[in-house]
Design a protein around this motif. Structure first.
Motif, PDB file in Angstrom:
ATOM      1  N   ALA A  48      -7.101  -5.606  -3.185  1.00  0.00           N
ATOM      2  CA  ALA A  48      -5.699  -5.362  -3.510  1.00  0.00           C
ATOM      3  C   ALA A  48      -5.325  -6.045  -4.819  1.00  0.00           C
ATOM      4  CB  ALA A  48      -4.798  -5.871  -2.380  1.00  0.00           C
ATOM      5  N   SER A  49      -5.847  -7.253  -5.038  1.00  0.00           N
ATOM      6  CA  SER A  49      -5.592  -7.962  -6.286  1.00  0.00           C
ATOM      7  C   SER A  49      -6.109  -7.168  -7.483  1.00  0.00           C
ATOM      8  CB  SER A  49      -6.257  -9.344  -6.242  1.00  0.00           C
ATOM      9  OG  SER A  49      -6.147  -9.999  -7.489  1.00  0.00           O
ATOM     10  N   LEU A 101       0.821  -1.201   0.000  1.00  0.00           N
ATOM     11  CA  LEU A 101       0.000   0.000   0.000  1.00  0.00           C
ATOM     12  C   LEU A 101       0.861   1.260   0.000  1.00  0.00           C
ATOM     13  CD1 LEU A 101      -2.687  -1.031   2.650  1.00  0.00           C
ATOM     14  CD2 LEU A 101      -3.022  -0.905   0.183  1.00  0.00           C
ATOM     15  N   SER A 146      -9.424   1.050  -0.353  1.00  0.00           N
ATOM     16  CA  SER A 146      -9.772  -0.210   0.302  1.00  0.00           C
ATOM     17  C   SER A 146      -9.186  -0.279   1.698  1.00  0.00           C
ATOM     18  CB  SER A 146      -9.280  -1.397  -0.535  1.00  0.00           C
ATOM     19  OG  SER A 146      -7.858  -1.443  -0.600  1.00  0.00           O
ATOM     20  N   SER A 147      -7.981   0.284   1.890  1.00  0.00           N
ATOM     21  CA  SER A 147      -7.371   0.269   3.221  1.00  0.00           C
ATOM     22  C   SER A 147      -8.182   1.119   4.196  1.00  0.00           C
ATOM     23  CB  SER A 147      -5.921   0.776   3.159  1.00  0.00           C
ATOM     24  OG  SER A 147      -5.869   2.164   2.908  1.00  0.00           O
ATOM     25  N   LEU A 166      -2.779 -12.768  -4.488  1.00  0.00           N
ATOM     26  CA  LEU A 166      -3.679 -11.969  -3.653  1.00  0.00           C
ATOM     27  C   LEU A 166      -5.125 -12.430  -3.804  1.00  0.00           C
ATOM     28  CD1 LEU A 166      -2.236  -8.378  -4.254  1.00  0.00           C
ATOM     29  CD2 LEU A 166      -2.119  -9.682  -2.139  1.00  0.00           C
ATOM     30  N   LEU A 221      -6.327   0.831  -3.985  1.00  0.00           N
ATOM     31  CA  LEU A 221      -5.532   0.306  -2.878  1.00  0.00           C
ATOM     32  C   LEU A 221      -5.723   1.147  -1.617  1.00  0.00           C
ATOM     33  CD1 LEU A 221      -2.175  -0.618  -4.657  1.00  0.00           C
ATOM     34  CD2 LEU A 221      -3.763  -2.207  -3.589  1.00  0.00           C
TER      35      LEU A 221
END
Length: 341
Positions: free
Chosen positions: A281-282, A35, A310-311, A119, A307
Motif C-alpha cells: 500500500a505504501s 483501497l 495487493s488486496s 504505511l 492497491l
C-alpha cells in the motif's frame, strides 16, 4: 445491460472487490477506505462521492465484522469506548493542523509524505515482528496466539493511575490509552483516513492486548466514527447507494470469513500478511503522489492497480491459509477417532 444503475462488468467488479476488502477488513480490523476511495477516483467518480462511499462502506462492513468478533469474544467494549472518545479529539486536532498547513501551502506535500512513511513503517514493524517470531519458533515448541509483544508488556508494567482492566486480561493506564488513541486520531485527521491500519497496531503494541482482541476492538472503536462520517456525507448527497450496496453484498460474506479466519490462521501468518499489505500500500500511495507531482496518469493507474491487486493477493493468501488449517484439523480429527465411534 444495467442493474441498479451499474453495468454488469462494474457490478461484478464491485461485488468481487467488496468481498476481498471485506476479508481484509474482518481479518486485520482496518477499514479499507484507502483501497475503496482511490479505486472510485480512478473510475471517474467525484472526490466527494468516492470519500462518502468509502466511509459508508467502512461503516457497513464494521457492523458485520464487529458482530462476528463479538461471537468469538474478541471485542473489549470498555477499551473501545475510551478509544473512540480520544480518537475523536485527535481527529479534530489533526484537521485543524491540516488547515494550518494549507495556509502555509504545504498540506499536500506533508500529508503525502506522512502517508507513505507511515504505511511503510508499520509494514516494516510487523514484518520484523514476524521475523522475531520465526526465530522464537526455532527455540520453542510454538508461539502462543495470545502473546503480548514485549513493548506492550513493558508499557503495561508502568502502573500510572487511573488504570483500566482489559477484557483480554491485564490492565492499562488511561494515560497510555489516551496517548495511543489520541496520536492515531491526530494522524488520521492529518492524512484523511479512518485509521484502522494504525489503530490495530497501536492497540496491539502500545496498549498490549492479544492480536485477535486488538483486531476486534479496533473495529468497534472505529464503528462510531464511520457512522458519523457516513451521515455527514450522506446528508450532502455524496453517497452512491448503488455502489455502496454492491460493495457491501460482497463484503458481507468476506468480513465474516476474515473475522473467523483470525481464530484459525497462526499469529505469525497474520503479522506477515499485514506487513506485506502495508508495504504494498505504501508503494501504491508513493506512486500516486509521484503521479500527481509529474502529472502522469499512467502512474496513477498503476498505483490503483497495485492497491487493488495487493488486496486480492493478500485476501486470497488468507483464504488459502485458513482453508489449509481447516483441512489439516479435519485430517487430524479423522486420524484420531473417538473411542468406538
Amino acid at each position: 445491460m444495467e442493474l441498479v444503475g451499474l453495468s454488469l462488468p462494474l457490478l461484478a467488479l464491485f461485488v468481487g472487490f467488496g468481498f476481498m476488502v471485506g476479508v481484509l477488513f474482518g481479518f486485520f480490523g482496518m477499514g479499507g477506505s484507502f483501497l475503496i476511495t482511490p479505486t472510485l477516483l480512478i473510475l471517474d467518480y467525484p472526490a466527494s462521492v468516492a470519500i462518502g462511499c468509502g466511509l459508508a462502506f467502512y461503516f457497513g462492513t464494521s457492523v458485520i465484522a464487529v458482530m462476528k468478533h463479538y461471537d468469538v469474544g474478541q471485542v473489549d467494549y470498555k477499551l473501545g469506548a475510551v478509544l473512540f472518545v480520544v480518537l475523536s479529539i485527535g481527529i479534530e486536532l489533526g484537521s485543524r493542523l491540516v488547515f494550518a498547513l494549507e495556509a502555509l501551502g504545504i498540506a499536500n506535500l506533508v500529508t503525502g509524505i506522512a502517508y507513505v512513511l507511515l504505511l511503510a513503517g508499520i509494514g516494516a514493524l510487523f514484518l520484523r515482528r514476524a521475523y522475531n517470531l520465526d526465530e522464537d519458533d526455532e527455540d520453542d515448541d510454538g508461539v502462543d496466539d495470545e502473546e503480548i509483544p514485549a513493548v506492550g508488556q513493558r508499557i503495561q508494567s508502568y502502573t500510572i493511575p487511573p488504570m483500566i482492566s482489559l477484557t483480554s486480561g491485564g490492565r492499562a493506564s488511561l494515560w497510555t490509552i489516551s496517548g495511543a488513541g489520541g496520536g492515531v486520531g491526530l494522524v488520521s485527521g492529518l492524512i484523511g483516513v479512518g485509521g484502522g491500519f494504525m489503530r490495530m497496531p497501536a492497540i496491539y503494541y502500545l496498549i498490549g492486548t492479544p492480536l485477535t482482541a486488538a483486531v476486534g476492538t479496533s473495529l468497534f472503536a472505529g464503528l462510531f466514527s464511520g457512522a458519523f462520517g457516513t451521515f455527514t456525507y450522506g446528508a450532502s448527497g455524496s453517497v452512491d447507494l448503488a455502489v455502496v450496496g454492491t460493495l457491501l453484498v460482497g463484503s458481507a460474506l468476506g468480513a465474516r470469513i476474515g473475522s473467523a479466519a483470525t481464530t484459525i490462521v497462526e499469529e505469525d501468518d497474520v503479522i506477515i500478511y499485514f506487513g506485506i499489505m502495508m508495504v504494498l500500500a505504501s508503494a501504491g500511495i508513493a506512486l500516486s503522489e509521484l503521479a500527481n507531482w509529474l502529472g502522469t496518469d499512467a502512474l496513477d493507474v498503476l498505483s490503483v492497480v497495485l492497491l487493488v491487486g495487493s488486496s486480492f493477493f493478500v485476501g486470497l493468501m488468507i483464504l488459502y491459509q485458513a482453508a489449509q488449517n481447516v483441512e489439516m484439523d479435519g485430517s487430524h480429527t479423522k486420524a484420531t477417532p473417538d473411542g468406538g465411534e
